[in-house]
Design a protein around this motif. Structure first.
Motif, PDB file in Angstrom:
ATOM      1  N   ALA A 195      -3.061   2.097  -3.436  1.00  0.00           N
ATOM      2  CA  ALA A 195      -2.278   0.739  -4.078  1.00  0.00           C
ATOM      3  C   ALA A 195      -2.211   0.921  -5.394  1.00  0.00           C
ATOM      4  O   ALA A 195      -2.988   1.332  -6.375  1.00  0.00           O
ATOM      5  CB  ALA A 195      -3.401  -0.307  -3.883  1.00  0.00           C
ATOM      6  N   PHE A 221      -6.568  -1.754   4.018  1.00  0.00           N
ATOM      7  CA  PHE A 221      -5.483  -0.545   4.131  1.00  0.00           C
ATOM      8  C   PHE A 221      -7.270  -0.002   5.702  1.00  0.00           C
ATOM      9  O   PHE A 221      -7.773   1.127   5.229  1.00  0.00           O
ATOM     10  CB  PHE A 221      -4.906   0.720   4.166  1.00  0.00           C
ATOM     11  CG  PHE A 221      -4.119   1.433   4.561  1.00  0.00           C
ATOM     12  CD1 PHE A 221      -3.037   1.029   5.453  1.00  0.00           C
ATOM     13  CD2 PHE A 221      -4.143   2.877   4.948  1.00  0.00           C
ATOM     14  CE1 PHE A 221      -1.968   1.813   6.012  1.00  0.00           C
ATOM     15  CE2 PHE A 221      -3.406   3.131   5.446  1.00  0.00           C
ATOM     16  CZ  PHE A 221      -2.118   3.041   5.834  1.00  0.00           C
ATOM     17  N   PRO A 233      -7.754   0.651  -0.946  1.00  0.00           N
ATOM     18  CA  PRO A 233      -7.097   0.463  -1.101  1.00  0.00           C
ATOM     19  C   PRO A 233      -8.096  -0.208   0.242  1.00  0.00           C
ATOM     20  O   PRO A 233      -7.817  -0.329   1.620  1.00  0.00           O
ATOM     21  CB  PRO A 233      -6.115  -0.033  -0.577  1.00  0.00           C
ATOM     22  CG  PRO A 233      -5.120   1.178  -0.348  1.00  0.00           C
ATOM     23  CD  PRO A 233      -6.604   2.438   0.042  1.00  0.00           C
ATOM     24  N   VAL A 288       0.548  -0.809  -0.105  1.00  0.00           N
ATOM     25  CA  VAL A 288       0.154   0.139  -0.202  1.00  0.00           C
ATOM     26  C   VAL A 288       0.973   1.070  -0.080  1.00  0.00           C
ATOM     27  O   VAL A 288       1.802   0.763   0.400  1.00  0.00           O
ATOM     28  CB  VAL A 288      -1.057   0.385   0.853  1.00  0.00           C
ATOM     29  CG1 VAL A 288      -1.510   1.446   0.871  1.00  0.00           C
ATOM     30  CG2 VAL A 288      -2.003  -0.742   1.209  1.00  0.00           C
ATOM     31  N   SER A 299      -7.975   4.094  -4.779  1.00  0.00           N
ATOM     32  CA  SER A 299      -7.849   4.021  -3.863  1.00  0.00           C
ATOM     33  C   SER A 299      -8.977   4.277  -3.334  1.00  0.00           C
ATOM     34  O   SER A 299     -10.362   4.349  -4.223  1.00  0.00           O
ATOM     35  CB  SER A 299      -7.254   5.518  -4.004  1.00  0.00           C
ATOM     36  OG  SER A 299      -7.114   6.478  -2.590  1.00  0.00           O
TER      37      SER A 299
END
Ligand code: AMP
Ligand code: GLY
Length: 423
Positions: A211, A237, A234, A193, A232
């Motif tokens: 990512a 995350f 990811p 990431v 975006s």
């Protein structure tokens, strides 16, 4: 506000797009820009590496803020030269840019700051490096210490491959001076990431994450590139991971840089590996990512220019950013032959149709226009098409619907951007 943006890629077109929408913007110049930025700003023919000319232009035009896109001008001291001329620059000094320009420096700072990162050792002597490789074995990562145009890292699955990378860098001078020193690192596994934080020397504000698909081929195969697409946010995350990265990486790094007398200002780009035992820092870059920026900026609901000014003026502690709940996905269109030998000059049609696709945006990178308006490929990564939507799937659909309106036999793109998250 009078702003000078430095660079010519898709990242810079996206930055110009966001800056030109700022309620604070008066005049916006891009040096040297591209045909996309020309529609939003005034392109000025100065190379991003010509620091004296950039500073002279900024001083002459009473520029309020200089925004470097790529790392090269920062490595050459653009921020230092701006400071000496009394100009604001959204970017680190040359000394602080060493977080990107020297991998061994980055590792030293990370270690001193207690940042979780791969085990490592740095070598100036090929024999000592070879002995270390024999000791740690494969898989292992061999990195040229300095800037090597994205080609300085070899993730070696065999010892022979690692030794080859070492000989290339240290003995055959494949990366010039940048490879005379190498960093040998533990190979980490997990999902990668890219995380970005705005920094004002003291405080840091989370920006966003994306990512990136680095390999040229579908299924993440083939040679590494600057990035063939990104999405975006990811999904892996999570907000908890972001908080952990801020607490264990970004803030301690800022504190360590300040302690060394080289406070970091600008955007800190942390390349992360989400390993089974927690996030690990792979690398720092001292600039926005390309194509991550093209994916992130369409989600930003706050004013980018205000945020950059707050970072320059040490006022991030009182700053906040709002983001759309939407997802976005960026597809890079590259010239045939990229990354080894992109063929330039081919004619590109349909960009207006692509840009008019609902939920889509189009950013130029390596393009040029003939006097009659014909658009041609002029680089490796040529266009970035971004789709936005309520979720990643919708964003992907919008992006590829727009891609399909581009008529460019001389170019190609990956059809599987986002597949890592979408299956
Ligand atoms: P860099 O040029 O440092 O971004 O590295 C290029 C790519 O190499 C990264 O995006 C990762 O995919 C990979 N890489 C770098 N360091 C490591 C590591 N320690 N373990 C596994 N992969 C790595
Ligand atoms: N997309 C990765 C980078 O900008 O370095």
């Amino acid at each position: 506000m009078r702003v000078l943006l430095v660079g010519a890629g898709g990242r810079e077109h996206a930055l110009a797009w966001a800056l030109s929408a700022s309620p604070l913007i008066g005049r916006l110049w891009v040096a040297p820009g591209n045909p996309g930025t020309a529609e939003l700003a005034e392109n000025v023919l100065i190379a991003p590496t010509d620091i004296p000319a950039l500073v002279a232009f900024a001083a002459r035009e009473s520029v309020d803020l200089v925004v470097p896109g790529p790392e090269a001008p920062l490595a050459l001291g653009l921020a230092d030269a701006c400071a000496a001329a009394g100009l604001r620059c959204f970017g680190p000094t040359r000394a602080a840019a060493a977080l990107e320009t020297s991998k061994s420096f980055m590792k030293e700072v990370a270690e001193a700051a207690g940042v979780p990162t791969a085990r490592w050792a740095a070598f100036d002597d090929p024999a000592a490096a070879r002995a270390h490789l024999a000791c740690v074995g494969a898989p292992v990562v061999v990195k040229a210490d300095g800037l090597a145009a994205g080609k300085g890292v070899v993730v070696a699955t065999t010892l022979a491959e690692a030794e080859e990378a070492l000989a290339d860098a240290m003995e055959r001078g494949l990366h010039g001076e940048a490879g005379r020193r190498v960093v040998i690192e533990e190979c980490l596994a997990g999902e990668e990431v890219s995380f970005f934080a705005l920094c004002d020397g003291t405080d840091a504000l989370p920006f966003a994450a994306a990512a990136d698909h680095k390999r040229v081929g579908e299924g993440d195969t083939g040679p590494n590139t600057g990035g063939m697409g990104a999405y975006s946010p990811p999904p892996a995350f999570t907000p908890a991971l972001q908080a952990e990265v801020m607490r264990r990486m970004i803030r301690p790094t800022l504190a360590e840089m300040a302690r060394r007398g080289t406070p970091f200002r600008g955007v800190l780009f942390a390349g992360l590996m989400l390993a089974a035992d927690g996030p690990k820092l792979l690398e720092y870059n001292v600039r926005f990512g390309d194509p991550e920026t093209q994916a992130m900026l369409p989600r930003l609901r706050s004013d980018l220019l205000s945020a950059m000014l707050a970072a320059c003026d040490g006022e991030l502690a009182r700053f906040d950013l709002r983001w759309s709940a939407e997802a976005s996905l960026a597809v890079v269109l590259a010239a045939r032959g990229y990354p080894a030998a992109p063929e330039t000059g081919s004619v590109i049609e349909g960009v207006e149709d692509a840009a008019a696709t609902p939920g889509a945006l189009l950013f130029h990178a390596g393009t040029r226009r003939d006097a009659d308006g014909t658009l041609r490929a002029a680089g490796g990564r040529v266009l970035t098409v971004v789709g936005t939507g309520p979720d990643l799937r919708a964003a992907r659909d919008a992006a590829y619907a727009a891609v399909d309106r581009i008529r460019w036999p001389g170019g190609f793109c990956r059809r599987d951007i986002g597949a890592r998250a979408l299956g």
